[in-house]
Design a protein around this motif. Structure first.
Motif, short mmCIF file in Angstrom:
data_model
loop_
_atom_site.label_atom_id
_atom_site.label_comp_id
_atom_site.label_asym_id
_atom_site.label_seq_id
_atom_site.Cartn_x
_atom_site.Cartn_y
_atom_site.Cartn_z
N LEU A 54 0.85 -1.19 0.00
CA LEU A 54 0.00 0.00 0.00
C LEU A 54 0.89 1.24 0.00
O LEU A 54 2.01 1.20 0.50
CB LEU A 54 -0.90 0.03 1.24
N ALA A 55 0.38 2.32 -0.54
CA ALA A 55 1.12 3.58 -0.52
C ALA A 55 0.14 4.70 -0.19
O ALA A 55 -0.95 4.77 -0.76
CB ALA A 55 1.78 3.84 -1.87
N LEU A 56 0.51 5.53 0.78
CA LEU A 56 -0.34 6.66 1.14
C LEU A 56 -0.42 7.62 -0.03
O LEU A 56 0.61 8.02 -0.58
CB LEU A 56 0.24 7.37 2.36
N PRO A 57 -1.63 7.98 -0.48
CA PRO A 57 -1.74 8.92 -1.61
C PRO A 57 -1.00 10.21 -1.33
O PRO A 57 -1.01 10.72 -0.19
CB PRO A 57 -3.25 9.15 -1.71
N ARG A 58 -0.36 10.75 -2.36
CA ARG A 58 0.45 11.96 -2.19
C ARG A 58 -0.36 13.12 -1.59
O ARG A 58 0.15 13.82 -0.71
CB ARG A 58 1.05 12.36 -3.53
N PRO A 59 -1.62 13.36 -2.04
CA PRO A 59 -2.38 14.46 -1.42
C PRO A 59 -2.58 14.28 0.09
O PRO A 59 -2.57 15.26 0.84
CB PRO A 59 -3.72 14.43 -2.17
N ALA A 60 -2.75 13.02 0.52
CA ALA A 60 -2.93 12.78 1.96
C ALA A 60 -1.65 13.10 2.72
O ALA A 60 -1.70 13.72 3.81
CB ALA A 60 -3.34 11.33 2.20
N LEU A 61 -0.50 12.73 2.16
CA LEU A 61 0.77 13.02 2.83
C LEU A 61 1.03 14.52 2.85
O LEU A 61 1.46 15.07 3.88
CB LEU A 61 1.92 12.30 2.11
N THR A 62 0.74 15.19 1.74
CA THR A 62 0.91 16.65 1.69
C THR A 62 0.02 17.34 2.72
O THR A 62 0.46 18.25 3.43
CB THR A 62 0.60 17.17 0.28
N GLY A 63 -1.23 16.89 2.80
CA GLY A 63 -2.15 17.48 3.77
C GLY A 63 -1.69 17.26 5.20
O GLY A 63 -1.78 18.17 6.05
N ALA A 64 -1.17 16.06 5.50
CA ALA A 64 -0.68 15.77 6.84
C ALA A 64 0.52 16.65 7.17
O ALA A 64 0.63 17.19 8.28
CB ALA A 64 -0.31 14.29 6.96
N GLN A 65 1.44 16.80 6.22
CA GLN A 65 2.59 17.67 6.44
C GLN A 65 2.14 19.11 6.72
O GLN A 65 2.67 19.77 7.61
CB GLN A 65 3.51 17.64 5.22
N ALA A 66 1.17 19.57 5.95
CA ALA A 66 0.69 20.94 6.12
C ALA A 66 0.06 21.14 7.50
O ALA A 66 0.30 22.15 8.17
CB ALA A 66 -0.32 21.28 5.03
N LEU A 67 -0.72 20.17 7.95
CA LEU A 67 -1.38 20.29 9.26
C LEU A 67 -0.36 20.27 10.39
O LEU A 67 -0.49 21.02 11.37
CB LEU A 67 -2.38 19.15 9.44
N ILE A 68 0.67 19.45 10.27
CA ILE A 68 1.72 19.43 11.29
C ILE A 68 2.46 20.76 11.29
O ILE A 68 2.83 21.29 12.35
CB ILE A 68 2.67 18.25 11.05
N GLY A 69 2.66 21.33 10.10
CA GLY A 69 3.29 22.66 10.03
C GLY A 69 2.45 23.72 10.74
O GLY A 69 2.99 24.55 11.48
N VAL A 70 1.15 23.71 10.52
CA VAL A 70 0.26 24.67 11.18
C VAL A 70 0.31 24.48 12.70
O VAL A 70 0.38 25.45 13.46
CB VAL A 70 -1.19 24.54 10.67
N SER A 71 0.28 23.23 13.13
CA SER A 71 0.32 22.94 14.57
C SER A 71 1.60 23.47 15.20
O SER A 71 1.57 24.04 16.30
CB SER A 71 0.21 21.42 14.78
N ALA A 72 2.74 23.31 14.51
CA ALA A 72 4.01 23.82 15.04
C ALA A 72 4.03 25.34 15.02
O ALA A 72 4.48 25.99 15.98
CB ALA A 72 5.17 23.26 14.22
N GLY A 73 3.56 25.94 13.94
CA GLY A 73 3.56 27.40 13.85
C GLY A 73 2.68 28.06 14.89
O GLY A 73 2.98 29.16 15.37
#
Length: 354
Positions: A54-73
């Protein structure tokens, strides 16, 4: 075609349900970042028993990265900058020293066969475990090994820190924690998150920021917080947990028997280096205490290399200056995340052929 698509959706449904259930169990057991660990465990189980990958869809990984960025900011507050400004020289010096300790430990990880200089450095970076894990693959590191070792360090810290703080530094474990600030509500949090993600992704792409999916939203969230526009809004808890779950799944489903053998061989050296990094950071905490005029407990908590929320809970519950501790921790988090792309580029450039 339709049958294959249905089988894939059913496969993902089983993995997601397992990940959520494991996350709930780990939350009850007070495991740090339970959603990430739940996703990692479910993904690992699927990787080992499944016949196909299985491979996590790229949009899902991008969205997760973005949310973690917002949480840190969103951790950045005007008070954080004021505290750093009051003690800028010792705080900056300790932060740079922590980065150098991490880099030295990462290069020692190269002694283990099968671990590159970039992977070793990212596995040992002290702080920002979720962000470092989220960006590892994009920067050429082994995301699976990085994720396992980063969160191994977090677990060690979370287990040992209350004991060390109480027995070595005299923390009062019975102190009342500070009341939680729920912010302006979930609706404002969703709006804040959506704006930061949308604007941050565009900013990351237009400005060609390395790992822009994470660092772009991080910059936007920090700017909105510092200007007062955010008014204390943050990523809603369930949304943040979904991001951690996705990152955990991405690490877990990418693990193979071969990569697990590499992790297993690396564990003795990794544990020794993790303990060494934690000890070195405790020494830096004593230096920070002497140079910034804070207590030894506050110096220790401010320089603990990971487990941010557990650190803040200990600081609040023991009567330590939680604002100072948060300021130093957040500055280190930013330094680690923003230097990671430069560090990866430098290490790849200096890598000699085998």
């Amino acid at each position: 075609m339709q049958r294959g698509r249905g089988r894939l959706l059913a496969d993902w449904a089983v993995v997601l349900v397992a990940a959520v259930l494991l996350a709930l169990v780990m939350d009850r057991l007070s495991v740090p970042s339970p959603a990430l660990f739940g996703g990692l465990a479910a993904g690992l189980g699927r990787a080992l028993v499944g016949r196909t990958r299985l491979a996590l869809p790229r949009p899902a990984l991008t969205g997760a990265q973005a949310l973690i960025g917002v949480s840190a900011g969103a951790l950045v507050q005007p008070e954080t900058l004021r505290v750093v400004a009051d003690h800028w020289l010792p705080v900056l010096g300790i932060t740079v020293a922590t980065l150098l300790v991490s880099l030295a430990a990462g290069q020692l990880m190269r002694l283990q066969r099968g671990i590159s200089s970039v992977t070793g450095a990212f596995a040992m970076i002290a702080g920002g475990a979720s962000g470092i894990t989220a960006m590892a693959r994009d920067l050429g590191a082994d995301a699976q090994l990085v994720g396992v070792l980063q969160y191994l360090r977090v677990v060690v810290i979370v287990v040992a820190m209350p004991v060390v703080a109480t027995t070595v530094y005299g923390a009062d474990a019975t102190g009342a924690p500070a009341p939680a600030d729920d912010g302006p509500g979930w609706a404002a949090g969703l709006l804040f998150t959506a704006v930061c993600v949308a604007v941050g992704l565009v900013l990351g792409r237009v400005a060609r920021i390395p790992v822009g999916a994470l660092l772009g939203p991080l910059l936007v969230a920090a700017a909105l917080d510092l200007t007062g526009v955010a008014q204390g809004a943050d990523v809603p808890g369930p949304v943040e947990s979904a991001a951690f779950l996705a990152i955990g799944l991405q690490v877990g489903i990418g693990l193979t028997r071969q990569s697990l053998r590499v992790v297993g061989r690396a564990l003795p050296l990794a544990v020794a280096l993790i303990v060494g990094v934690i000890g070195a950071c405790a020494g830096l905490g004593l230096l920070l205490s002497a140079t910034a005029g804070v207590s030894r407990l506050e110096g220790y908590l401010a320089t603990t290399p990971g487990g941010l929320y557990a650190v803040l809970a200990t600081a609040s519950g023991s009567g330590a200056d939680a604002t100072f501790v948060l300021a130093v921790q957040v500055l280190r988090l930013f330094v680690m995340l923003f230097t990671a792309p430069l560090l990866a580029r430098w290490l790849r450039r200096g890598r000699s052929p085998a």
